[in-house]
Design a protein around this motif. Structure first.
Motif, PDB file in Angstrom:
ATOM      1  N   GLN A 281     -53.989 120.434  52.253  1.00 38.37           N
ATOM      2  CA  GLN A 281     -54.661 119.142  52.186  1.00 38.37           C
ATOM      3  C   GLN A 281     -54.835 118.610  50.771  1.00 38.37           C
ATOM      4  O   GLN A 281     -54.570 117.441  50.499  1.00 38.37           O
ATOM      5  CB  GLN A 281     -56.038 119.220  52.867  1.00 38.37           C
ATOM      6  N   ALA A 282     -55.291 119.460  49.854  1.00 37.29           N
ATOM      7  CA  ALA A 282     -55.539 118.981  48.488  1.00 37.29           C
ATOM      8  C   ALA A 282     -54.252 118.581  47.787  1.00 37.29           C
ATOM      9  O   ALA A 282     -54.284 117.775  46.844  1.00 37.29           O
ATOM     10  CB  ALA A 282     -56.269 120.050  47.685  1.00 37.29           C
ATOM     11  N   MET A 283     -53.118 119.124  48.218  1.00 38.40           N
ATOM     12  CA  MET A 283     -51.840 118.784  47.602  1.00 38.40           C
ATOM     13  C   MET A 283     -51.381 117.376  47.978  1.00 38.40           C
ATOM     14  O   MET A 283     -50.444 116.848  47.391  1.00 38.40           O
ATOM     15  CB  MET A 283     -50.758 119.791  48.014  1.00 38.40           C
ATOM     16  N   GLU A 284     -52.040 116.767  48.958  1.00 42.15           N
ATOM     17  CA  GLU A 284     -51.624 115.469  49.472  1.00 42.15           C
ATOM     18  C   GLU A 284     -52.306 114.298  48.767  1.00 42.15           C
ATOM     19  O   GLU A 284     -51.995 113.137  49.065  1.00 42.15           O
ATOM     20  CB  GLU A 284     -51.898 115.420  50.976  1.00 42.15           C
ATOM     21  N   TRP A 285     -53.230 114.593  47.836  1.00 39.67           N
ATOM     22  CA  TRP A 285     -53.920 113.570  47.067  1.00 39.67           C
ATOM     23  C   TRP A 285     -53.686 113.870  45.590  1.00 39.67           C
ATOM     24  O   TRP A 285     -54.084 114.935  45.118  1.00 39.67           O
ATOM     25  CB  TRP A 285     -55.418 113.568  47.385  1.00 39.67           C
TER      26      TRP A 285
END
Length: 327
Positions: A281-285
């Motif tokens: 998830q954090a890699m998507e922002w």
């Protein structure tokens, strides 16, 4: 002129079955294969119709997925007695061609074809979205995962307690943003399949995990505003074990190498009886991805966060049978 034994149909089928067993974001399986029978080169191409424009606009996660499939291809070729030669992005005028795997080389009779148990782990590896026991994974196994990531062209960082809490907080922040983004919710839900659905793509609802009752592990919620589809909350492990996969550069070939390293790590864990769960998830922002980088490390480009430990096996997700387009 053909100077080496030609791959028969059974060998090609075995290679592609291994390739498509690789993990892919939302089980999109964003790859295609084309075999040149004369040169015995297997081309691995992107599948533009199976991209995630909201979640993965730069196609970085797609390249990670394809890289994982390429690593499985390499393992399967070694298992068949071949010496695969991989070229990443071999044609600058053909951006859809992500890798070309030459299969003409033969292994010597006395060569060790592959690390024991690694090829067999391909079929057993599943993402586990369930709570783990919290029993620490022994240091030798963690060290093997770290060394193998390095061998494939990436790095694996095991954070301390403070670093683990920071990464969990960033993942939770990313998950909260996803929940507040209607288009991302719709995109994720589009890849959830109902029991008995006639599709080999996406994630069956039966493979989804429960939320963490302690709200420390932000598991991805694919269901959005449909609480009836969620499993009841359960308590996850108190001491979460994480690994951050990263590269020194952030180009398309780095993403493909990171995908190979990711699969090497996942199969190493599987061969040692360790379960894994991918936390992307954090890699998507962009800002949250940058925040997951190692402090005071200027050339750390995070690619994936891996949760690992002991616990129940993951539920398998469907795959499209491997088939190569004719050359």
């Amino acid at each position: 002129m053909r100077t080496h034994a030609v791959l028969d149909a059974a060998a090609v089928e075995s290679l592609l079955a291994a390739a498509v067993a690789a993990p892919s974001i939302h089980n999109t399986q964003p790859w295609r294969f084309r075999l040149d029978p004369d040169n015995q080169v297997l081309e691995v191409r992107s599948a533009p119709e199976r991209t995630l424009p909201r979640t993965d606009p730069m196609h970085r996660a797609q390249c990670l997925s394809v890289g994982a499939a390429v690593f499985n291809l390499r393992l399967a070729a070694l298992h068949l007695g071949r010496r695969p030669q991989v070229r990443l992005l071999p044609d600058p005028h053909d951006p859809g061609l992500l890798a070309a795997v030459s299969l003409t080389g033969l292994s010597a009779a006395d060569e060790q074809p592959v690390a024991p148990g690694l090829y067999e782990a391909i079929a057993r590896r599943h993402t586990s979205r369930m709570p783990f026991t919290g029993r620490p994974v022994p240091e030798p196994i963690v060290a093997e995962m770290t060394v193998n990531a390095h061998a494939a062209g990436a790095r694996l960082h095991i954070p301390d307690i403070v670093g683990t809490r920071r990464l969990l907080r960033l993942t939770a922040a990313a998950e909260a943003r996803n929940h507040a983004h209607p288009e991302r919710i719709a995109e994720s839900r589009a890849w959830i399949t109902a029991p008995g659905a006639d599709t080999a793509y996406g994630i069956p609802v039966t493979a989804l995990g429960p939320p963490d009752a302690g709200k420390r592990v932000a598991t991805r919620d694919f269901t959005g505003p449909v609480p009836a589809a969620r499993r009841p909350a359960r308590w996850f492990e108190r001491h979460v074990q994480l690994a951050l996969l990263w590269t020194s550069h952030d180009r398309r070939d780095d993403w493909l190498r990171a995908g190979q390293a990711l699969q090497y790590v996942l199969l190493t864990a599987t061969a040692n009886g360790v379960r894994t769960s991918l936390m992307h998830q954090a890699m998507e922002w962009p800002d949250l991805r940058a925040a997951t980088a190692l402090p005071r490390h200027k050339r750390c480009h995070p690619q994936m966060l891996i949760r690992f430990g002991y616990g129940p096996d993951g539920t398998g997700t469907p795959r499209v049978p491997g088939a190569a387009d004719p050359g």
